[in-house]
Write a protein that holds these residues in place. Structure first.
Motif, PDB file in Angstrom:
ATOM      1  N   ARG A  67       5.860   9.154   0.725  1.00 33.54           N
ATOM      2  CA  ARG A  67       4.402   9.213   0.840  1.00 33.54           C
ATOM      3  C   ARG A  67       3.872   7.791   0.928  1.00 33.54           C
ATOM      4  NH1 ARG A  67       0.246  12.973  -2.690  1.00 33.54           N
ATOM      5  NH2 ARG A  67      -1.674  12.255  -1.677  1.00 33.54           N
ATOM      6  N   SER A  68       2.865   7.591   1.770  1.00 33.14           N
ATOM      7  CA  SER A  68       2.289   6.257   1.962  1.00 33.14           C
ATOM      8  C   SER A  68       0.826   6.261   1.537  1.00 33.14           C
ATOM      9  CB  SER A  68       2.399   5.810   3.426  1.00 33.14           C
ATOM     10  OG  SER A  68       3.767   5.684   3.803  1.00 33.14           O
ATOM     11  N   ILE A  69       0.419   5.161   0.896  1.00 28.50           N
ATOM     12  CA  ILE A  69      -0.957   5.013   0.421  1.00 28.50           C
ATOM     13  C   ILE A  69      -1.536   3.745   1.049  1.00 28.50           C
ATOM     14  CG2 ILE A  69      -2.428   4.730  -1.602  1.00 28.50           C
ATOM     15  CD1 ILE A  69      -0.204   6.057  -3.245  1.00 28.50           C
ATOM     16  N   PRO A  70      -2.393   3.890   2.061  1.00 31.07           N
ATOM     17  CA  PRO A  70      -3.020   2.699   2.651  1.00 31.07           C
ATOM     18  C   PRO A  70      -4.084   2.135   1.710  1.00 31.07           C
ATOM     19  CG  PRO A  70      -3.884   4.678   3.670  1.00 31.07           C
ATOM     20  CD  PRO A  70      -2.803   5.135   2.730  1.00 31.07           C
ATOM     21  N   PHE A  71      -4.326   0.839   1.831  1.00 30.69           N
ATOM     22  CA  PHE A  71      -5.360   0.227   0.979  1.00 30.69           C
ATOM     23  C   PHE A  71      -6.042  -0.926   1.703  1.00 30.69           C
ATOM     24  CE2 PHE A  71      -1.411  -2.056  -0.101  1.00 30.69           C
ATOM     25  CZ  PHE A  71      -1.812  -3.375   0.046  1.00 30.69           C
ATOM     26  N   LEU A  72      -7.256  -1.201   1.239  1.00 29.73           N
ATOM     27  CA  LEU A  72      -8.000  -2.399   1.600  1.00 29.73           C
ATOM     28  C   LEU A  72      -8.440  -3.030   0.282  1.00 29.73           C
ATOM     29  CD1 LEU A  72     -10.312  -1.432   4.622  1.00 29.73           C
ATOM     30  CD2 LEU A  72      -8.536  -3.199   4.598  1.00 29.73           C
ATOM     31  N   LEU A  73      -7.794  -4.099  -0.105  1.00 29.02           N
ATOM     32  CA  LEU A  73      -8.025  -4.705  -1.412  1.00 29.02           C
ATOM     33  C   LEU A  73      -9.066  -5.811  -1.292  1.00 29.02           C
ATOM     34  CD1 LEU A  73      -7.179  -4.983  -4.389  1.00 29.02           C
ATOM     35  CD2 LEU A  73      -5.426  -6.600  -3.627  1.00 29.02           C
ATOM     36  N   PRO A  74     -10.202  -5.693  -2.000  1.00 27.11           N
ATOM     37  CA  PRO A  74     -11.228  -6.749  -1.933  1.00 27.11           C
ATOM     38  C   PRO A  74     -10.818  -7.966  -2.744  1.00 27.11           C
ATOM     39  CG  PRO A  74     -11.899  -5.030  -3.477  1.00 27.11           C
ATOM     40  CD  PRO A  74     -10.608  -4.569  -2.869  1.00 27.11           C
TER      41      PRO A  74
END
Length: 220
Positions: A67-74
């Protein structure tokens, strides 16, 4: 918890105040993995924590599946700069760690075996401050972190980045070094310059440089 964790940064070259894109890949072993939360931790050298950000909770990965969890980390505006052009500002470094915690019956916290290195480039305000010091004939010697009070400077992190300079061959003033503490924000950079005066006392000056003040200095 039998689980393999691998984090991939889509763009490891970033600037403070921007978003760090990437993806956390999870793969379960012969048993399913029940995950309480997945947390990203941006750390600088000396164990300094820049930001902790939870990107997922209550995740289940079936046995033998991925399973993959995309992210955009501020990234905070005060994220330390680690590279100027092609020059690495060692020993200062910044990397991303991934922590995966199982539920009460799933075992201990796991993490990606190796932190993912990041190259943090300066904002225009950083470059203008550093270029102004270079024009005075100083050379960058090292970088590090400070924790002392900076009067008149608003901060969101419990530390700040500090640049240490020594006089170069073109420096015409006293042969003493100086320290420049920098704290960035959306508008510009607060710079606190400290140097030793003629009587040996520490002298301090506070300047504010906007990101839009004049043409930017080259990122070198």
């Amino acid at each position: 918890m039998t689980l393999f964790v691998d984090t991939v940064l889509h763009e490891p070259h970033v600037r403070p105040g921007t978003m760090l894109p990437g993806c956390v890949h999870l793969r379960a072993g012969i048993r399913p993995a029940d995950i309480e939360h997945v947390t990203l931790v941006v750390e600088a050298s000396d164990g300094v924590t820049v930001i902790r950000h939870r990107v997922a909770t209550g995740v289940q990965v079936r046995a033998g599946r991925s399973r993959s969890i995309p992210f955009l980390l501020p990234l905070p505006w005060e994220t330390p700069v680690t590279r100027i052009g092609d020059r690495s500002l060692g020993p200062t470094s910044v990397g991303l760690r991934t922590l995966v915690a199982g539920d009460a019956g799933a075992g201990a916290e796991k993490e990606d075996p190796e932190p993912d290195p990041m190259a943090v480039h300066p904002l225009p305000g950083h470059r203008r401050v550093l270029d102004a010091v270079r024009r005075l004939g100083y050379r960058l010697e090292s970088t590090g972190f400070g924790h002392r009070s900076l009067p008149g400077v608003r901060r969101s992190l419990p530390f700040f980045q500090e640049f240490r300079f020594r006089p170069g061959p073109r420096h015409a003033g006293p042969s003493t070094g100086l320290r420049v503490a920098v704290v960035a924000n959306p508008v510009g950079v607060d710079a606190v310059v400290e140097t030793e005066g003629p009587d040996g006392a520490l002298e301090q000056a506070h300047f504010t440089v906007r990101h839009t003040d004049g043409p930017p200095a080259p990122d070198r």
